[in-house]
Write a protein that holds these residues in place. Structure first.
Motif, PDB file in Angstrom:
ATOM      1  N   ILE A 232       0.854  -1.183   0.000  1.00  0.00           N
ATOM      2  CA  ILE A 232       0.000   0.000   0.000  1.00  0.00           C
ATOM      3  C   ILE A 232       0.892   1.236   0.000  1.00  0.00           C
ATOM      4  CG2 ILE A 232      -1.756   1.278   1.280  1.00  0.00           C
ATOM      5  CD1 ILE A 232      -2.548  -1.463   2.540  1.00  0.00           C
ATOM      6  N   TYR A 233       0.571   2.203  -0.871  1.00  0.00           N
ATOM      7  CA  TYR A 233       1.410   3.397  -1.026  1.00  0.00           C
ATOM      8  C   TYR A 233       0.607   4.673  -0.768  1.00  0.00           C
ATOM      9  CZ  TYR A 233       4.704   0.294  -3.475  1.00  0.00           C
ATOM     10  OH  TYR A 233       5.575  -0.725  -3.807  1.00  0.00           O
ATOM     11  N   TYR A 234       1.283   5.657  -0.180  1.00  0.00           N
ATOM     12  CA  TYR A 234       0.718   6.993  -0.014  1.00  0.00           C
ATOM     13  C   TYR A 234       1.854   7.960   0.325  1.00  0.00           C
ATOM     14  CZ  TYR A 234       0.874   5.790   5.002  1.00  0.00           C
ATOM     15  OH  TYR A 234       1.273   5.393   6.257  1.00  0.00           O
ATOM     16  N   ILE A 235       1.547   9.266   0.340  1.00  0.00           N
ATOM     17  CA  ILE A 235       2.519  10.296   0.696  1.00  0.00           C
ATOM     18  C   ILE A 235       2.195  10.790   2.102  1.00  0.00           C
ATOM     19  CG2 ILE A 235       3.535  12.525   0.086  1.00  0.00           C
ATOM     20  CD1 ILE A 235       4.010  10.468  -2.054  1.00  0.00           C
ATOM     21  N   SER A 236       3.216  10.940   2.944  1.00  0.00           N
ATOM     22  CA  SER A 236       2.974  11.458   4.286  1.00  0.00           C
ATOM     23  C   SER A 236       4.107  12.399   4.698  1.00  0.00           C
ATOM     24  CB  SER A 236       2.843  10.311   5.291  1.00  0.00           C
ATOM     25  OG  SER A 236       4.068   9.613   5.425  1.00  0.00           O
ATOM     26  N   ASP A 237       3.909  13.048   5.850  1.00  0.00           N
ATOM     27  CA  ASP A 237       4.921  13.919   6.431  1.00  0.00           C
ATOM     28  C   ASP A 237       5.596  13.133   7.544  1.00  0.00           C
ATOM     29  OD1 ASP A 237       6.436  15.831   7.660  1.00  0.00           O
ATOM     30  OD2 ASP A 237       4.822  17.284   7.925  1.00  0.00           O
ATOM     31  N   ALA A 238       6.878  12.843   7.388  1.00  0.00           N
ATOM     32  CA  ALA A 238       7.589  11.995   8.343  1.00  0.00           C
ATOM     33  C   ALA A 238       7.751  12.648   9.707  1.00  0.00           C
ATOM     34  CB  ALA A 238       8.965  11.628   7.794  1.00  0.00           C
ATOM     35  N   SER A 246       8.766  21.785  10.508  1.00  0.00           N
ATOM     36  CA  SER A 246       9.193  21.751   9.116  1.00  0.00           C
ATOM     37  C   SER A 246       8.785  20.417   8.488  1.00  0.00           C
ATOM     38  CB  SER A 246      10.710  21.920   9.023  1.00  0.00           C
ATOM     39  OG  SER A 246      11.146  21.842   7.690  1.00  0.00           O
ATOM     40  N   ALA A 247       8.095  20.468   7.355  1.00  0.00           N
ATOM     41  CA  ALA A 247       7.576  19.258   6.733  1.00  0.00           C
ATOM     42  C   ALA A 247       8.702  18.402   6.157  1.00  0.00           C
ATOM     43  CB  ALA A 247       6.602  19.632   5.623  1.00  0.00           C
ATOM     44  N   GLN A 248       8.538  17.086   6.256  1.00  0.00           N
ATOM     45  CA  GLN A 248       9.478  16.135   5.684  1.00  0.00           C
ATOM     46  C   GLN A 248       8.679  15.124   4.859  1.00  0.00           C
ATOM     47  OE1 GLN A 248      11.841  14.405   8.799  1.00  0.00           O
ATOM     48  NE2 GLN A 248      12.635  16.362   9.502  1.00  0.00           N
ATOM     49  N   PRO A 249       8.345  15.468   3.611  1.00  0.00           N
ATOM     50  CA  PRO A 249       7.503  14.586   2.802  1.00  0.00           C
ATOM     51  C   PRO A 249       8.216  13.303   2.418  1.00  0.00           C
ATOM     52  CG  PRO A 249       8.319  16.414   1.482  1.00  0.00           C
ATOM     53  CD  PRO A 249       8.703  16.711   2.899  1.00  0.00           C
ATOM     54  N   VAL A 250       7.504  12.178   2.561  1.00  0.00           N
ATOM     55  CA  VAL A 250       8.066  10.878   2.211  1.00  0.00           C
ATOM     56  C   VAL A 250       7.033  10.043   1.467  1.00  0.00           C
ATOM     57  CG1 VAL A 250       9.662  10.818   4.176  1.00  0.00           C
ATOM     58  CG2 VAL A 250       7.373   9.830   4.410  1.00  0.00           C
ATOM     59  N   LEU A 251       7.525   9.117   0.658  1.00  0.00           N
ATOM     60  CA  LEU A 251       6.694   8.072   0.076  1.00  0.00           C
ATOM     61  C   LEU A 251       6.613   6.937   1.092  1.00  0.00           C
ATOM     62  CD1 LEU A 251       5.269   6.575  -2.310  1.00  0.00           C
ATOM     63  CD2 LEU A 251       7.538   5.757  -2.951  1.00  0.00           C
ATOM     64  N   SER A 252       5.404   6.631   1.556  1.00  0.00           N
ATOM     65  CA  SER A 252       5.209   5.591   2.558  1.00  0.00           C
ATOM     66  C   SER A 252       4.662   4.333   1.908  1.00  0.00           C
ATOM     67  CB  SER A 252       4.229   6.068   3.633  1.00  0.00           C
ATOM     68  OG  SER A 252       4.759   7.144   4.376  1.00  0.00           O
ATOM     69  N   SER A 253       5.079   3.164   2.418  1.00  0.00           N
ATOM     70  CA  SER A 253       4.537   1.907   1.921  1.00  0.00           C
ATOM     71  C   SER A 253       4.437   0.900   3.055  1.00  0.00           C
ATOM     72  CB  SER A 253       5.388   1.334   0.785  1.00  0.00           C
ATOM     73  OG  SER A 253       6.649   0.900   1.258  1.00  0.00           O
ATOM     74  N   TRP A 254       3.387   0.074   3.010  1.00  0.00           N
ATOM     75  CA  TRP A 254       3.184  -1.031   3.944  1.00  0.00           C
ATOM     76  C   TRP A 254       3.056  -2.324   3.147  1.00  0.00           C
ATOM     77  CZ3 TRP A 254       2.895  -0.753   9.306  1.00  0.00           C
ATOM     78  CH2 TRP A 254       2.720   0.521   9.878  1.00  0.00           C
ATOM     79  N   ASP A 255       3.757  -3.345   3.573  1.00  0.00           N
ATOM     80  CA  ASP A 255       3.647  -4.662   2.959  1.00  0.00           C
ATOM     81  C   ASP A 255       2.575  -5.445   3.716  1.00  0.00           C
ATOM     82  OD1 ASP A 255       4.127  -7.519   2.420  1.00  0.00           O
ATOM     83  OD2 ASP A 255       5.937  -6.845   1.410  1.00  0.00           O
ATOM     84  N   VAL A 256       1.503  -5.854   3.036  1.00  0.00           N
ATOM     85  CA  VAL A 256       0.388  -6.499   3.722  1.00  0.00           C
ATOM     86  C   VAL A 256       0.696  -7.946   4.086  1.00  0.00           C
ATOM     87  CG1 VAL A 256      -1.297  -4.984   2.618  1.00  0.00           C
ATOM     88  CG2 VAL A 256      -0.762  -7.196   1.575  1.00  0.00           C
ATOM     89  N   ASP A 257       1.769  -8.503   3.546  1.00  0.00           N
ATOM     90  CA  ASP A 257       2.162  -9.874   3.904  1.00  0.00           C
ATOM     91  C   ASP A 257       3.099  -9.896   5.112  1.00  0.00           C
ATOM     92  OD1 ASP A 257       0.705 -11.185   1.843  1.00  0.00           O
ATOM     93  OD2 ASP A 257       2.256 -10.628   0.402  1.00  0.00           O
ATOM     94  N   THR A 258       4.080  -9.024   5.103  1.00  0.00           N
ATOM     95  CA  THR A 258       5.069  -9.020   6.188  1.00  0.00           C
ATOM     96  C   THR A 258       4.765  -7.987   7.265  1.00  0.00           C
ATOM     97  OG1 THR A 258       6.493  -7.375   5.115  1.00  0.00           O
ATOM     98  CG2 THR A 258       6.816  -9.684   4.507  1.00  0.00           C
ATOM     99  N   GLY A 259       3.926  -6.988   6.951  1.00  0.00           N
ATOM    100  CA  GLY A 259       3.643  -5.915   7.892  1.00  0.00           C
ATOM    101  C   GLY A 259       4.733  -4.866   7.959  1.00  0.00           C
ATOM    102  N   LYS A 260       5.742  -4.975   7.112  1.00  0.00           N
ATOM    103  CA  LYS A 260       6.879  -4.061   7.156  1.00  0.00           C
ATOM    104  C   LYS A 260       6.513  -2.694   6.582  1.00  0.00           C
ATOM    105  CE  LYS A 260      11.739  -3.620   5.755  1.00  0.00           C
ATOM    106  NZ  LYS A 260      12.854  -4.232   5.001  1.00  0.00           N
TER     107      LYS A 260
END
Length: 390
Positions: A232-238, A246-260
């Protein structure tokens, strides 16, 4: 509702858009009632806020727009932050009393009592949709209602957690949110980890914890974040630090099999490129079709379609679009295989416009202008959701 969780500052800002609107809860200017989908190409959802619903009036409505700008509507009992799912079976939506499916045979209404605030609506099969609803705090944690509608039947269950980001992966619905109840480790929303939970298709019908991360952040509320290859992918502020941080934009991802959980900082060659506004509004908006050719494409605060490479976070501006995402307007986008369809909301008195762009070239392919002033169309409610016929 006083049971609802206090959201982060930018989510409060988003919820408060249009606070100056007022008016009655039913249309008074003669729009026809939508009896079938017919030539409908687009759907817009409007509702009053939870705090303004009294349960006695129809405090929401759905607008079905044709390509030529003509439209019809369906009055509903209201659903704050209303979401819709549109597939080959029809258009799924809901309110506090019922679940609905609109198709070319007519409107199917299914009795379904539920709370008044929604996280998302996701189609999990050709004739099944799952609605996720924010019930609020309980004595032991936080409660979400999960309502599955199939055919003429709706079933409801209550699970632990609040999920401002939801997604569909291989027919199952997942939610991401700050840990509550048994998933709480600090007792402080500012320092709690985020969790990834499977919300449907579990062995016992309850939520199933898949992963947890103290680095992950929620980002904007997303009703159908993209899931590709089990991630699963989305953009968030780290940096979870409020409006002064101060904003720190990142590409976030979650693996639905491993939970990583993983993240990549957004990297741009153009240092003047706007990624999202510092005050938290205009946050990057993604949808289920956002991933394309190894990149996440999103509608950004700079009124642009942006592209972020999944492997490294490299980000560039693809093309500009009409419509704004700031502290007063909330344009939305639908990403199809070949097009980006933008519902342009400028909050400047101009009519709602639906503009289609070629996803590769950015060339405008056509537009639909709803022939009525936006304040008349909203009728004292908030614009919340947008969907396009697949």
């Amino acid at each position: 509702m006083n049971r609802k969780r206090a959201a982060t500052a930018f989510l409060v800002t988003l919820s408060a858009l249009g606070m100056g609107l007022s008016g009655c809860s039913s249309s008074v200017w003669g729009a026809p009632e939508a009896e079938v989908l017919g030539e409908g190409k687009y759907a817009l959802c409007f509702s009053k806020q939870s705090s303004a619903m009294d349960g006695k009036h129809q405090d929401g409505k759905l607008v079905i727009a044709n390509q030529d700008g003509s439209f019809s509507e369906i009055q509903t009992w209201g659903m704050d932050t209303c979401s819709m799912a549109w597939n080959e079976a029809g258009l799924f939506f809901s309110d506090t009393r019922n679940d609905y499916r609109l198709d070319n045979a007519g409107l199917t209404t299914i009795s379904s009592e539920k709370t008044d605030s929604q996280y998302g609506m996701l189609a999990t099969s050709s004739d099944t949709a799952v609605g996720i609803y924010n019930l609020g705090f309980s004595e032991t944690g936080y409660i979400t209602q999960v309502v599955t509608t199939s055919g003429t039947t709706s079933t409801k269950k209550e699970i632990e957690g609040g999920y401002f980001i939801v997604s569909k992966c291989d027919g199952a619905v997942y939610g991401m949110g700050i840990g509550t109840g048994p998933y709480s480790t600090t007792g402080d929303p500012e320092t709690e980890p985020m969790v990834l939970n499977q919300l449907t298709g579990t062995a016992d019908g309850k939520e199933k914890n898949v992963g947890s991360s103290s680095e992950a952040r929620e980002g904007i509320s997303l009703e159908d974040a993209p899931c590709i290859g089990g991630k699963i992918y989305y953009i968030s502020d780290a940096k979870r630090g409020g409006l002064d941080a101060s904003a720190q934009p990142v590409l976030s991802s979650w693996d639905v099999d491993t939970g990583k959980y993983e993240s990549h900082p957004l990297v741009t060659e153009d240092k003047n490129l706007t990624l999202f506004r510092q005050d938290g509004t205009g946050f990057p908006y993604v949808a289920s079709g956002s991933v394309n050719n190894g990149a996440l494409e999103w509608l950004g605060a700079g009124n642009s379609i942006m592209s972020t490479e999944l492997k490294n976070g490299n980000t560039k501006q693809r093309f500009t679009v009409e419509g704004y995402r700031n502290d007063s307007a909330m344009s939305k986008a639908v990403f199809t295989e070949n097009e980006v369809i933008v519902l342009a909301d400028n909050n400047d008195g101009s009519n709602f416009r639906i503009v289609r762009y070629d996803r590769i070239t950015g060339k405008e392919l056509g537009r639909t202008v709803l022939d009525v002033r936006p304040d008349k169309l909203s009728d004292g409610m908030f614009f919340r959701g947008f969907a396009a016929k697949p």
